[in-house]
Write an enzyme that holds these catalytic residues in place. Sequence first.
Site, PDB file in Angstrom:
ATOM      1  N   TYR A  58      84.861  30.674 140.939  1.00  0.00           N
ATOM      2  CA  TYR A  58      85.602  30.109 139.806  1.00  0.00           C
ATOM      3  C   TYR A  58      87.033  30.617 139.715  1.00  0.00           C
ATOM      4  CZ  TYR A  58      84.008  34.451 137.454  1.00  0.00           C
ATOM      5  OH  TYR A  58      83.740  35.761 137.120  1.00  0.00           O
TER       6      TYR A  58
ATOM      7  N   GLU B 298      71.603  35.163 130.619  1.00  0.00           N
ATOM      8  CA  GLU B 298      71.805  36.514 131.143  1.00  0.00           C
ATOM      9  C   GLU B 298      71.821  37.542 130.020  1.00  0.00           C
ATOM     10  OE1 GLU B 298      75.041  39.117 133.793  1.00  0.00           O
ATOM     11  OE2 GLU B 298      75.450  37.018 133.310  1.00  0.00           O
TER      12      GLU B 298
ATOM     13  N   HIS C 224      79.327  26.988 135.331  1.00  0.00           N
ATOM     14  CA  HIS C 224      79.416  28.401 135.010  1.00  0.00           C
ATOM     15  C   HIS C 224      78.306  28.826 134.063  1.00  0.00           C
ATOM     16  CE1 HIS C 224      80.605  32.111 133.005  1.00  0.00           C
ATOM     17  NE2 HIS C 224      81.113  32.421 134.191  1.00  0.00           N
TER      18      HIS C 224
ATOM     19  N   ARG D 119      77.733  27.864 127.827  1.00  0.00           N
ATOM     20  CA  ARG D 119      78.846  28.115 126.911  1.00  0.00           C
ATOM     21  C   ARG D 119      80.168  27.648 127.504  1.00  0.00           C
ATOM     22  NH1 ARG D 119      77.682  33.155 129.198  1.00  0.00           N
ATOM     23  NH2 ARG D 119      79.483  34.150 130.197  1.00  0.00           N
TER      24      ARG D 119
ATOM     25  N   HIS E 271      74.716  29.953 135.759  1.00  0.00           N
ATOM     26  CA  HIS E 271      74.340  31.143 135.004  1.00  0.00           C
ATOM     27  C   HIS E 271      73.584  30.699 133.751  1.00  0.00           C
ATOM     28  CE1 HIS E 271      78.280  33.201 136.539  1.00  0.00           C
ATOM     29  NE2 HIS E 271      77.265  33.745 137.191  1.00  0.00           N
TER      30      HIS E 271
ATOM     31  N   ASP F 143      76.045  39.449 143.208  1.00  0.00           N
ATOM     32  CA  ASP F 143      76.754  39.182 141.964  1.00  0.00           C
ATOM     33  C   ASP F 143      78.056  39.976 141.860  1.00  0.00           C
ATOM     34  OD1 ASP F 143      77.422  38.314 139.456  1.00  0.00           O
ATOM     35  OD2 ASP F 143      75.620  38.992 138.457  1.00  0.00           O
TER      36      ASP F 143
ATOM     37  N   HIS G 106      70.131  34.572 137.025  1.00  0.00           N
ATOM     38  CA  HIS G 106      69.716  35.577 136.046  1.00  0.00           C
ATOM     39  C   HIS G 106      68.443  35.132 135.324  1.00  0.00           C
ATOM     40  CE1 HIS G 106      73.334  37.736 136.924  1.00  0.00           C
ATOM     41  NE2 HIS G 106      74.105  36.802 136.414  1.00  0.00           N
TER      42      HIS G 106
ATOM     43  N   GLN H  95      85.102  40.242 142.770  1.00  0.00           N
ATOM     44  CA  GLN H  95      84.657  41.389 141.976  1.00  0.00           C
ATOM     45  C   GLN H  95      84.363  42.620 142.830  1.00  0.00           C
ATOM     46  OE1 GLN H  95      81.681  40.317 139.013  1.00  0.00           O
ATOM     47  NE2 GLN H  95      82.816  38.469 138.459  1.00  0.00           N
TER      48      GLN H  95
END
Length: 456
Positions: free
Chosen positions: A129, A243, A213, A216, A240, A327, A276, A69
């Site tokens: 990931y 968040e 991850h 969900r 996570h 992050d 988070h 990222q």
Amino acid sequence: MSAAAVTPTAFHAPLAWLDGRWQADVLMRVGADGHWTALNAGVPAPADALRLGGPVLPTLVDAHSHAFQRAFAGLAEQRDSDSDDFWSWRDRMYGVALRVTPAQLKDIAAQLYTELLAGGYTQVCEFHYLHHREDGTPYEDEHAMALALAEAAQEVGIGLTLLPVLYAHAGFAHPGLRETQRRFRTDADWVWQACRRINAAGLPLVRAGVAVHSLRAAHEADVRALRALVGDADIPIHVHVAEQMQEVNDCLAATGRRPIDFLADYGLDPRWQLVHATHSTREEIARIAASGAGVVICPGTEGNLGDGLADLPGWLAAGVPLTVGSDSQVTRGWVEELRWLEYGQRLGLQRRNVAARPGHQPSTAARLFDACVAGSARAAGLPSWGLRAGARADFLVLDTSASGLAGLPDAALLDGLIFASQGAAWREVYVAGQPRSIDDAGRRERFQATMAALWR
């Protein structure tokens, strides 16, 4: 530094942050393995010690990073529709995730890891990931992307905790992934085998744990399968959680429970790190505190994405171990993370020095910094951290002439660094007793070429 570089056996600091306060004339001895053997204050500099040119601070662990990222940082700051939130940002971010190759990932990560060193981090936990080819099929070496990250970390000389991620579903009600998530697909066995392979390789400064991850993206059967494979292995387990309020609402709709409360039923322990944990209740904080698990807050990213404010006073009061992470890479130094961790609370509560603890630790900067030093070892899967015997000999040498530090009394240096400086103010950064370069023209040129190719 090359592998043949000689590690000094002793350093002498005019000041060093030991046991939560500045102490003078600190002699720090390093063993052949690059770990501290002894640290003592009030000791004149012996002839064999390297005299350091400023006060010494321990470094921090960057406890949550998505290296790829870095190629998207700064490219999502325009709005062309009526609304923009985490979920619209995520869909745009996938455009990068679907194009990056292993060679490009290495160039991106090498630049990022150099910047993290400059930001005062000497270990990074890579929540990884992005595994497969652009079409979703495995590489010939199915861990090619993870190995690219390890090669980048070794080139830069930063410590790396690789966390291969369990990612199997697009949402609470989805049996599989979206097409745009095809590169992320894993199951519990894949993640555990990746962790075992990385740890068996014995790469210097590189270790592995595992990650889920999110609730969900990994349903109950997935998480329990991974827990069974990990067993009692002493490795970090990151996830996570909570968040976004949409995630909270979706979890309530699917399970009747809030995400942190639901996660706690898996039987958390000090290996677990909740990334988070922005939207929590008092009861959930109490459950996490009782488990011994830690929380990783990422103020720069959470602010950038509009996530909300974590209950910092609640986590601190409960004694939950805390760390910070870069992050999404919009911020890449712990000074800014700690500054915004406190400033967010001040803005939300309309008070000052929210994190201070009068009568115990009146310095906001010191309390936040010490909390993150204390939480760093567990987050990274290391036995110890900081300026203490047995920990890796990582440290920062402050430049007291830097903006925000010049003219301050010694006792206020940490306060000035976090709340008055213009960012990192280091003379030098050391990892395992060796100085590290915090700028490299060759890495920067490779990164720029990769960016040009990605965004052509």
